[in-house]
Design a protein around this motif. Structure first.
Motif, mmCIF file in Angstrom:
data_model
loop_
_atom_site.group_PDB
_atom_site.id
_atom_site.type_symbol
_atom_site.label_atom_id
_atom_site.label_comp_id
_atom_site.label_asym_id
_atom_site.label_seq_id
_atom_site.Cartn_x
_atom_site.Cartn_y
_atom_site.Cartn_z
ATOM 1 N N GLY A 88 -4.238 -1.632 0.474
ATOM 2 C CA GLY A 88 -2.794 -1.453 0.330
ATOM 3 C C GLY A 88 -2.008 -2.458 1.147
ATOM 4 N N ILE A 91 -2.101 -5.797 -0.690
ATOM 5 C CA ILE A 91 -1.297 -5.882 -1.908
ATOM 6 C C ILE A 91 0.173 -6.118 -1.595
ATOM 7 C CG2 ILE A 91 -0.476 -4.526 -3.884
ATOM 8 C CD1 ILE A 91 -3.226 -3.311 -4.113
ATOM 9 N N GLN A 92 0.674 -5.547 -0.498
ATOM 10 C CA GLN A 92 2.105 -5.690 -0.229
ATOM 11 C C GLN A 92 2.490 -7.102 0.208
ATOM 12 O OE1 GLN A 92 3.499 -3.034 2.790
ATOM 13 N NE2 GLN A 92 2.127 -3.799 4.359
ATOM 14 N N ALA A 97 5.338 -6.838 -4.909
ATOM 15 C CA ALA A 97 4.602 -5.603 -4.658
ATOM 16 C C ALA A 97 5.014 -5.023 -3.310
ATOM 17 C CB ALA A 97 3.098 -5.853 -4.680
ATOM 18 N N THR A 99 4.780 -1.046 -0.877
ATOM 19 C CA THR A 99 3.983 0.169 -0.762
ATOM 20 C C THR A 99 4.823 1.323 -0.245
ATOM 21 O OG1 THR A 99 3.306 -0.264 1.526
ATOM 22 C CG2 THR A 99 1.939 -1.183 -0.226
ATOM 23 N N ILE A 109 1.398 1.868 -4.604
ATOM 24 C CA ILE A 109 1.992 0.552 -4.792
ATOM 25 C C ILE A 109 3.110 0.613 -5.831
ATOM 26 C CG2 ILE A 109 1.539 -1.842 -5.413
ATOM 27 C CD1 ILE A 109 0.162 -0.927 -2.847
#
Length: 954
Positions: A88, A91-92, A97, A99, A109
């Motif tokens: 996570g 991904i941010q 993107a 979270t 997400i």
């Protein structure tokens, strides 16, 4: 500074940082353009081995350039090189993107500022189950050290089969033969959480995680294996203030001195009366926690010939966390309210009230087990025909057990001495101080919160057990035939999947517990506990409650009930249980094309997918009986009689989803992309339940069952259909060199339909009497709405600077979205009447899409040269509405989020590196509001986390 000014200040900081990053990139642009030739003219640089953060960003830029759809990615050629402590967190850092934070870590997400409901997430190309009841992947289950690529499709193409309105998140692990080298790697990290050092009797905020992975190839590179294991043993203590999840609109007059406020009922909404919003209760909670996770990832790849590739991969994760909770609860938030000051939106600024005060304790444990994997076969049947088969399985089982005990105030203390109040209700004052989120609740100074003698009456013991079982079987077939000419190839395929979701939430409560005062006194004395933390909520401005009398939960259960765990109730069935089966059959046809438009190369794809979904949802119905509270205070609960009837609801739908993508290479380093597609986002599995949840209005003097029951809420709507949208994207991308990217994307989404509360009257038999009760559900509305947005990305390495500053680099990404989508509050918003087909207006404004943020910003600065790699990451997300899992709940808003993380690594010798990571280094808390933005509901404080470790690879 008030909350609105704080939000403005945050947005100003975000805008300044974005502007600074963009200015820096623009300033660097002339040097980039002059000093760095086009990538194909750089044979010298091709010989340089690039590693670390620079390598990850280079790979991400190259992936974006080569993909046909609009894609952003984070990838590494090596296992364990994703620069983040969790998937996570990784991904941010990807453009657009962001979270949602739980326990101080990134969890669900949101893409382009749109919630996880609008996204589709896959693991190795397959749907993955989770224990939350929604469709998002639980990224905390997967160690980032065992993942080596993350790809986000912002636009759709037919081969994705289903996709999502906001996009598709694809998480991938390596294939050992494709990896092509032997690698043994081990890493150990120690965690320190300064906040945990304030918890008495705990681990002092110390934890650890260890990862070991091995990749190898055998039999002349025809067989490859990869295996990775991780043990994570950390802690995530937390402190919080929270109001209940049910809020009521109270009329400004008349004032009810010793009873509940006079509710502003729906039949009176059109009379334009003043009202204020209050919850049923207020709670201060201290949490001590331990968190353990074991994970195993494995893959076997077999390539007996050049035309046949077989891959088997398996993922297993078992996570358990245990929380010790100590609550101070003002259980009667609507009683005796006077001197109420509120604004034009009904948000209370201050009031005086009366409430019983409770010292509650609970021990909660949650285990979540994930098992997933699949077998894929890639066969080159001829020089032109490729066939792919894939079968997969994914299962998540989440089990949660909570043992809770309540001890209440009374007119006397445990020794029988009458208190100065002569009843159980204690006066208090509630007020919001300027610049504070947590309200200042001042208890009458004559009441000592730390006096254990005052908490003893109405002992109540509950054991709650919840279990969620989510399982997916799926199979897929794809065939690609290469062509000559304008069309490069034609692909076709199909997918079948069967998802099942079952849950239950069972309570075992002893309704007949009556003990003599002498026993209460003895138990009160032997089960006392010192408050388990220092400086409770000291970071919350205005907070005036720092400790209270607490008790040992195991001791209370043991002494009162004779056992620490009374187990499950005799009756395991419940009208609130869900049992959902969803079967999907989909097919697609897609053609890839490539040609020249004059002297300009053009490529892309065009296709269509058809998705059929069938839902079967089963729920139980039962007659009900009234169970009075043994305290004799007039309150009661409702219970099933044990005679159940199964209600089965079926629904189906078919959706046609065309898509087209086009890429125009307007210059050797510049691309223009166009995309148009129709997309769908399914309701969460838990939102398709056919059960019923009973909500009581609270304690009081009731004249009938109808007055007591606020409503019986459907815990799902099986007939809900997917949310559909037409979408268009236009992107311009400039790639001046391998380290640099400047891109801008504008997008538009038009939704056909929305969600709207609807109330049906259903007959229930209660104590032998038939009663008509309103049941609130959610339906697909005919409304149309839209989103338009702008997404910007700028990344570069400042290679023109003199050494050693040429290792500096930066990446800034920003997303702006504007939407007029509306979600109504289930109690206080607009409601649809299915009989009259009219909509009755509510009294509070609607929210937007769940998870929708207007502004999302991520800024990174890195220094990567030689043995040193440094990275600072700033993430900002503006406020958003977040629906409760299962839906059919009141509106909840999450305030702006602003975090700063830092990562560093130092190569000590070949194959050995020292690593350091710091998360949320400025201790940013999380704040939520209900049912209108600005009305304080919950404040979470986690503190920062620090990790230091060493990694070795051979």
């Amino acid at each position: 500074m008030n909350s609105r000014n704080q939000i403005r200040a945050r947005m100003l900081r975000a805008a300044l940082l974005a502007g600074a990053g963009s200015t820096l990139l623009i300033a660097a642009t002339p040097a980039i353009a002059q000093d760095a030739p086009a990538p194909q003219a750089e044979p010298e640089e091709d010989a340089i081995v690039v590693t670390g953060i620079r390598e990850t960003i280079q790979n991400s830029i190259n992936t974006k350039r080569e993909e046909t759809a609009i894609v952003d990615a984070l990838s590494s050629d090596d296992i364990g090189d994703i620069p983040a402590i969790s998937v996570g967190q990784a991904i941010q850092t990807i453009t657009g993107a962001t979270t949602h934070r739980e326990k101080g870590d990134a969890s669900e997400i949101a893409l382009r500022g749109l919630g996880p409901f609008l996204s589709n997430a896959t693991f190795n190309g397959r749907d993955a189950s989770n224990g939350s009841g929604d469709r998002s992947v639980n990224f905390n289950q997967f160690p980032s050290e065992l993942v080596n690529n993350i790809k986000i499709y912002k636009t759709q193409q037919a081969s994705l089969v289903e996709g999502g309105v906001a996009g598709t998140i694809e998480i991938g692990t390596l294939r050992p033969l494709d990896f092509g080298k032997r690698r043994l790697q081990g890493e150990v990290k120690a965690q320190f959480n300064p906040y945990g050092d304030r918890v008495t009797g705990g681990s002092g905020g110390i934890g650890w995680r260890g990862t070991l992975s091995y990749v190898d190839q055998f039999a002349n590179d025809t067989i490859g294996i990869a295996i990775g294991v991780q043990r994570n043993d950390t802690n995530n203590p937390e402190e919080t203030y929270a109001a209940s999840t049910t809020w009521t609109a109270c009329q400004a007059s008349p004032v009810v001195a010793n009873g509940n406020c006079d509710e502003f009922e729906r039949r009176e909404y059109g009379q334009d009366r003043p009202f204020y919003l209050v919850p049923n209760a207020y709670t201060f909670r201290q949490i001590s926690e331990t968190d353990k996770r074991d994970a195993v990832f494995g893959a076997i790849q077999f390539r007996p010939t050049d035309t046949l590739d077989i891959n088997l991969d398996v993922q297993y994760s078992d996570r358990t966390f245990v929380e010790s909770r100590r609550d101070l609860n003002l259980s009667e938030g609507r009683v005796g309210l006077t001197n109420v000051v509120y604004d034009e939106n009904g948000i209370v600024q201050s009031l005086n009230g009366l409430s019983a005060i409770e010292s509650n304790g609970s021990e909660l444990s949650r285990s979540e087990e994930y098992l997933g994997g699949g077998l894929s076969v890639d066969w080159e049947a001829s020089d032109r025909l490729t066939i792919k088969l894939d079968g997969s399985y994914s299962r998540t089982i989440r089990k949660e057990i909570e043992r809770n005990v309540r001890l209440r105030t009374a007119a006397t203390d445990v020794n029988g001495v009458r208190t100065v109040f002569n009843n159980r209700r204690i006066p208090y004052k509630y007020e919001i101080m300027p610049g504070s989120f947590v309200p200042t609740i001042t208890i009458d100074p004559r009441f000592d919160l730390n006096n254990h003698d005052l908490f003893w009456e109405d002992a109540r013991f509950r054991r709650d057990e919840a279990k969620r079982h989510n399982e997916i079987f799926a199979g897929r077939f794809d065939a690609t035939y290469e062509l000559d000419g304008f069309l490069k190839n034609i692909s076709a395929g199909g997918r079948w999947s069967r998802l099942t979701y079952r849950d239950y939430d069972l309570r075992n409560e002893d309704p007949s517990l009556v003990t003599p005062t002498a026993t209460d006194k003895r138990i009160n004395n032997i089960c006392r506990q010192a408050f388990p933390q220092t400086d409770f909520l000291s970071a919350a401005k205005g907070n005036s409650i720092n400790s209270w009398a607490t008790f040992d939960v195991d001791c209370l259960f043991r002494e009162y009930l004779g056992t620490e765990d009374p187990g499950l109730p005799d009756e395991m069935r419940s009208v609130a249980s869900r049992n959902v089966k969803e079967t999907t059959l989909a097919g697609y046809v897609m053609a890839d094309y490539e040609s020249d438009l004059g002297s300009m190369p053009v490529r892309g794809n065009i296709g269509v997918r058809v998705v059929n979904t069938r839902v079967t949802s089963k729920g139980l119905r039962s007659d009900l009986i009234v169970v009075p509270d043994p305290s004799g205070d007039g309150s009661f609960t409702l219970d099933e009689t044990g005679d159940f009837v199964t209600e089965t609801i079926k629904s189906s739908n078919t959706r046609i989803l065309p898509s087209v993508n086009a890429i125009f290479e307007v210059a050797p380093d510049t691309l223009v992309r166009l995309a148009g597609y129709r997309a769908m986002s399914r309701p969460n599995p838990s939102a398709l339940g056919a059960g019923r949840t009973i909500t009581l209005e609270g304690a009081g003097d009731f004249t009938s069952i109808e007055d007591a029951i606020d409503n019986i809420r459907a815990n799902g709507s099986p007939r809900l259909k997917p949310l559909m949208s037409w979408n268009g994207d236009l992107s311009v991308e400039w790639y001046p060199n391998k380290d640099s990217l400047l891109s801008a994307t504008v997008y538009y989404k038009q939704f056909n339909g929305g969600f709207q509360p609807v109330v049906f009257d259903e007959d229930f038999t209660i104590d032998g009497e038939t009663v008509s009760i309103p049941v609130t559900q959610t339906r697909n509305s005919p409304d149309k709405s839209r989103i338009y947005g702008l997404e910007l990305t700028a990344a570069t390495r400042f290679s023109f600077l003199p050494k050693p500053l040429d290792g500096l680099g930066a990446k800034v990404s920003y997303n702006y979205a504007d939407s007029n989508f509306e979600t109504q509050d289930i109690r206080l918003g607009d409601q649809y009447d299915p009989v009259t087909e009219e909509v009755s207006e509510g009294i509070i404004p609607p929210a937007g899409l769940s998870g929708y943020s207007k502004h999302v910003l991520s800024a990174q600065a890195y220094y990567d040269i030689g043995p040193v790699s440094l990275q600072a990451i700033y993430n900002y997300r503006s406020s958003y509405f977040q629906d409760f899992v299962g839906g059919n709940s009141q509106l909840r808003y999450v305030g702006p989020s602003e975090t700063v993380d830092f990562r560093a690594s130092l190569n000590l010798m070949p194959g050995v590196s020292l690593r350091f990571e710091a998360l949320n280094i400025f201790n940013e808390p999380k704040a939520t509001y209900m049912p209108v933005y600005g009305s304080s509901r919950q404040y979470h404080y986690y503190g920062a986390k620090y990790f230091v470790g060493i990694r070795a690879r051979i």
